[in-house]
Scaffold this active site. Structure first.
Site, PDB file in Angstrom:
ATOM      1  N   LYS A  32      31.079   6.005  51.156  1.00 12.41           N
ATOM      2  CA  LYS A  32      32.220   5.262  51.701  1.00 12.41           C
ATOM      3  C   LYS A  32      31.775   4.133  52.628  1.00 12.41           C
ATOM      4  O   LYS A  32      32.395   3.080  52.660  1.00 12.41           O
ATOM      5  CB  LYS A  32      33.194   6.194  52.408  1.00 12.41           C
ATOM      6  N   THR A  33      30.686   4.355  53.363  1.00 11.18           N
ATOM      7  CA  THR A  33      30.210   3.279  54.233  1.00 11.18           C
ATOM      8  C   THR A  33      29.728   2.106  53.388  1.00 11.18           C
ATOM      9  O   THR A  33      29.969   0.943  53.721  1.00 11.18           O
ATOM     10  CB  THR A  33      29.067   3.785  55.134  1.00 11.18           C
ATOM     11  N   ASP A 219      37.973   3.662  59.363  1.00  6.96           N
ATOM     12  CA  ASP A 219      37.085   4.708  58.840  1.00  6.96           C
ATOM     13  C   ASP A 219      37.527   6.058  59.403  1.00  6.96           C
ATOM     14  O   ASP A 219      38.198   6.115  60.431  1.00  6.96           O
ATOM     15  CB  ASP A 219      35.654   4.392  59.300  1.00  6.96           C
ATOM     16  N   GLU A 220      37.138   7.135  58.770  1.00  7.02           N
ATOM     17  CA  GLU A 220      37.488   8.492  59.235  1.00  7.02           C
ATOM     18  C   GLU A 220      38.985   8.608  59.520  1.00  7.02           C
ATOM     19  O   GLU A 220      39.408   9.155  60.540  1.00  7.02           O
ATOM     20  CB  GLU A 220      36.700   8.843  60.501  1.00  7.02           C
ATOM     21  N   GLN A 250      37.736  16.778  55.450  1.00  5.89           N
ATOM     22  CA  GLN A 250      36.863  16.671  56.618  1.00  5.89           C
ATOM     23  C   GLN A 250      37.647  16.443  57.905  1.00  5.89           C
ATOM     24  O   GLN A 250      37.107  15.964  58.899  1.00  5.89           O
ATOM     25  CB  GLN A 250      35.856  15.543  56.412  1.00  5.89           C
ATOM     26  N   ARG A 607      26.458  18.050  54.955  1.00  3.13           N
ATOM     27  CA  ARG A 607      25.507  17.198  55.672  1.00  3.13           C
ATOM     28  C   ARG A 607      24.136  17.258  55.024  1.00  3.13           C
ATOM     29  O   ARG A 607      23.292  16.394  55.229  1.00  3.13           O
ATOM     30  CB  ARG A 607      25.339  17.635  57.144  1.00  3.13           C
TER      31      ARG A 607
END
Length: 752
Positions: A32-33, A219-220, A250, A607
């Site tokens: 996504k980044t 973001d997030e 998340q 992660r």
DNA sequence: GACTATAACATTTTT
DNA sequence: TGTTATAGTC
């Protein structure tokens, strides 16, 4: 070949969809980044959008810096003009310009959670609230939630209706707000809330920022709360070019007011919204990803998506159960050591993740004795340390004389004979005349019954006023140095505890370094160096911002802090029911809470890039008593075929628990050997003076009766030397200041 | 007013 | 268990 060719179809779709609202549901590790940075590049290079018109909001400063850097690499020039920042720092920037419109002074201070607590204590005292019934934490939490829902004290009171408790809390909320305003201070929630209020009441200001931020990215997004949503909605309502990226799986900050509906209902609010799902995971091995999928599938009410990967299966997920948390830490540390020594990875490739910060202590001990570089993220924030808060309180007092909290913190630090009675007198007087605390200090002689305290108060005021003059003439770091010197702060902490003094002095040095670094950054960006600016930067850093990818150390942090990061090798420690999922959520009647814990577990698993180890202990010390825990229910949600309990004593076809039981006798001896090693190592460390600060060589160059020189106290005669556990305690009769006791390691006495 | 001893609380997570 | 707030003493 363009930079966009490296993207997959879905990613391209997201990058090229630039107009109108867009929701990108990006699974863990789906790049996504990359999408966000390429999207920014695309806007600038292909769509001719002025970088000035782009706003990207991230959750942490670290993420912001990273995004800017990556955009930089893509577009080369103009990227410095994009606004990339966190919600909070964006709001501060806006408020510094316009907050006068809301009746605040532009150099308002920002209250962190500690300050909030202090303030709340005052409020409770003032309103005579019984903190046995209304816990400060609860009050702060309730008010925070009210602010997240954008409820003013009045609205909160209305909503309370006839409910006695709620009405009481409304009183507290009202007074709390009043005090904040009187102190010219904003808490974290205010930063967002006041910005929204600014936009709601000042049409022209809102229009200015709407016009400026034509393209907005968040973001997030799953972790945004009510105010943040409103803020974004207001900003985007003109051009509607709002792109939000998130993953409902998340969402782990519900406890802090994050509202998962923001992402689930995005399409309802922005009816023309396009939705793109990124479901290909590039980060993890198939085994890890499958484990994550299996766990999260136990949650209900998710957005429908399935993460898949082309990556190979990779190693199985390792599972180990131990007797105690001690064994667990021992194993993880030695396992990391082993892998590094074999040359399979560096320290920095390893992360240990846990549910609670308290778990870090055990690991820290092991890393110290094993002499392995490590970094703990979170826990006690650097800026929450007493000495740092003290120095900052001086700076705040100089910067914003209305901040009563800061003034009261330092009025008798270092000790200058101003006691509680005097402080209370001033306090009462200030409350009676509705004036600021410091303001009253300036006219201390007018305060009744203050008696002989007056001269001390006056000299304190003189000191502060002196610093205020300094602030105009000196650079920031010179000012801070001046404050440290003039107040005799270093000497005062040395006097109270020699052992801690060294660490505290190091922290103060570190703070000085941060000031210098701040000055340099300002210079680089051609921005003015201001005290307010520095204080605000300090207030808004998260510990995670200090994580440095270029340093070779093992990283330890909570699962919450780990969001957004990735590591080749991950250890999930403390996988026990009662710890993770936490006791609170297991006993809660709200099943949503358990789902949030499960999402946390999902975050943890995802992660890991190539190796994942999950561990738990049968018993562990929690708050001084031994707790017996079963292994986490989340572990059982991982399909057995993905797990290896394994090593020399593993059989096949047995359940997890069986394996673990078999393991025990073997581990005992391991453990005892390790324990032995621990003891000798610890001793060695003392001998070298490495970790405990004994002088190198272990011998002192002076003895009883010798004349020595101390950097602060001057010359004196050594009266006695006592061998302490870690260091020598030296008593010296100094010619001037008299007899002092100190530890040799950092007294740095010189024989003369 | 400063220092020390005891009690009480905390631990789920934090921008 | 460890820290921190309060009460009690000098």
């Amino acid at each position: 070949m363009s930079i966009y060719d490296t993207l997959n179809d879905k990613q391209k779709e997201a990058v090229f969809h630039t107009e109108g609202p867009l929701l990108i549901l990006a699974g863990a590790g789906s790049g996504k980044t990359r999408v966000l940075t390429h999207r920014i590049a695309y806007l600038i290079e292909e769509k001719g959008v002025n970088p000035w018109n782009i706003l990207a909001i991230t959750f942490t400063n670290k993420a912001a810096a990273e995004m800017r850097e990556r955009v930089d690499n893509l577009v080369g020039f103009g990227s410095e003009r994009i606004w990339v920042s966190t919600f909070h720092s964006m709001c501060v920037r806006i408020l510094r310009r316009h907050i006068a419109l809301l009746g605040y002074d532009t150099n308002f201070t920002i209250y962190d959670t500690d300050d909030q607590k202090t303030l709340m204590r005052d409020v409770c005292k003032l309103l005579q609230i019984d903190t046995k019934i209304y816990k400060e934490r609860m009050l702060i939490g309730t008010i925070s939630h009210a602010k997240n829902e954008m409820l003013t004290p009045e609205e909160f009171r209305l909503q309370a209706g006839g409910d006695f408790h709620q009405k009481k809390i409304a009183d507290v909320y009202e007074e709390y707000e009043k005090q904040l305003r009187a102190n010219n201070a904003l808490d974290f929630d205010d930063l967002l809330l006041k910005t929204v209020q600014l936009f709601q009441t000042q049409r022209d200001v809102l229009e200015y920022y709407q016009e400026r931020f034509r393209y907005i990215m968040v973001d997030e997004y799953q972790d945004t709360n009510g105010v943040q949503f409103e803020l974004v909605r207001l900003l985007a309502s003109r051009y509607q070019n709002l792109c939000v990226v998130g993953d409902d799986d998340q969402s782990i900050y519900k406890f802090r007011g994050a509202d998962i509906r923001n992402i689930l209902d995005f399409e309802k609010v922005f009816t023309k919204a396009a939705v793109i799902k990124l479901e290909q995971n590039y980060r993890s091995t198939a085994n890890i990803l499958n484990a994550a999928n299996a766990v999260i599938s136990h949650n209900h009410g998710r957005k429908d998506k399935t993460l898949w990967t082309d990556n190979e299966d990779g190693d199985k997920i390792a599972f180990r159960q131990f007797d105690t948390a001690f064994d667990e830490a021992e194993y993880i540390v030695s396992d990391i050591k082993e892998h590094v020594e074999k040359g399979e990875c560096d320290y920095q490739d390893n992360a240990i993740l846990y549910r609670t910060n308290a778990q870090s202590r055990m690991f820290e001990e092991k890393f110290v004795t094993a002499n392995i570089p490590y970094k703990i993220i979170g826990g006690i924030n650097f800026y929450a340390r007493r000495e740092i808060k003290d120095i900052l309180a001086y700076l705040k007092t100089v910067d914003n004389g209305q901040d009563d909290l800061a003034v009261r913190r330092i009025i008798n630090v270092p000790k200058r004979g101003i006691g509680l009675t005097s402080i209370n007198r001033v306090q009462e007087y200030a409350a009676m005349h509705e004036k600021g605390f410091y303001e009253c200090l300036k006219g201390a002689d007018l305060i009744p019954d203050i008696g002989r305290g007056v001269s001390k108060l006056e000299s304190f005021v003189a000191l502060i006023e002196h610093f205020k003059v300094d602030a105009k003439e000196l650079t920031l770091h010179e000012l801070m140095q001046e404050i440290i010197d003039e107040t005799g702060y270093i000497e005062s902490i040395q006097a109270e505890s020699e052992i801690e003094a060294q660490a505290r002095i190091e922290n103060i040095d570190e703070l000085l370094n941060k000031v210098v670094a701040y000055e340099e950054v300002c210079e680089e960006h051609d921005e003015p160096v201001t005290l307010s600016g520095f204080l605000e930067e300090v207030a808004l850093v998260a510990d995670i911002d200090n994580l440095d990818e270029n340093s070779d150390y093992v990283v330890l942090m909570t699962l919450h802090s780990a969001k957004g990061l990735e590591f080749p090798r991950v250890y999930l420690a403390g996988m026990e029911d009662g710890l993770f999922p936490s006791y609170m959520t297991v006993t809660a009647d709200d099943p949503d809470e358990l789902e949030e814990e499960r999402r946390l577990c999902y975050v943890g698993i995802t992660r890991a890039q190539s190796e994942l180890t999950m561990t738990c202990a049968r018993r562990r010390m929690v708050r001084g008593e031994t707790q017996y825990n079963k292994m986490s229910r989340f572990l059982k949600e991982v399909p057995l075929e993905l797990i290896s309990t394994g090593n020399k004593f593993s059989g096949s076809g047995k359940s997890l628990t069986d394996h673990a039981d078999h393991e025990e006798p073997e581990r005992k001896t391991d453990y005892q050997m390790a324990r032995q090693a621990f003891k000798t190592k610890a001793f060695a460390a003392v001998q070298q003076g490495k970790s405990f600060g004994k002088p190198a060589g272990g011998k002192l160059e002076y003895g009883v009766g010798d004349r020595v020189r101390h950097i602060k106290f001057g010359e004196g005669t050594v009266l006695s030397i006592v061998e302490g556990g870690r260091d020598y305690e030296v008593t010296v009769n100094f010619d001037g200041p008299g007899t002092k006791k100190m530890f040799a390691a950092f007294a740095k006495l010189q024989k003369i």
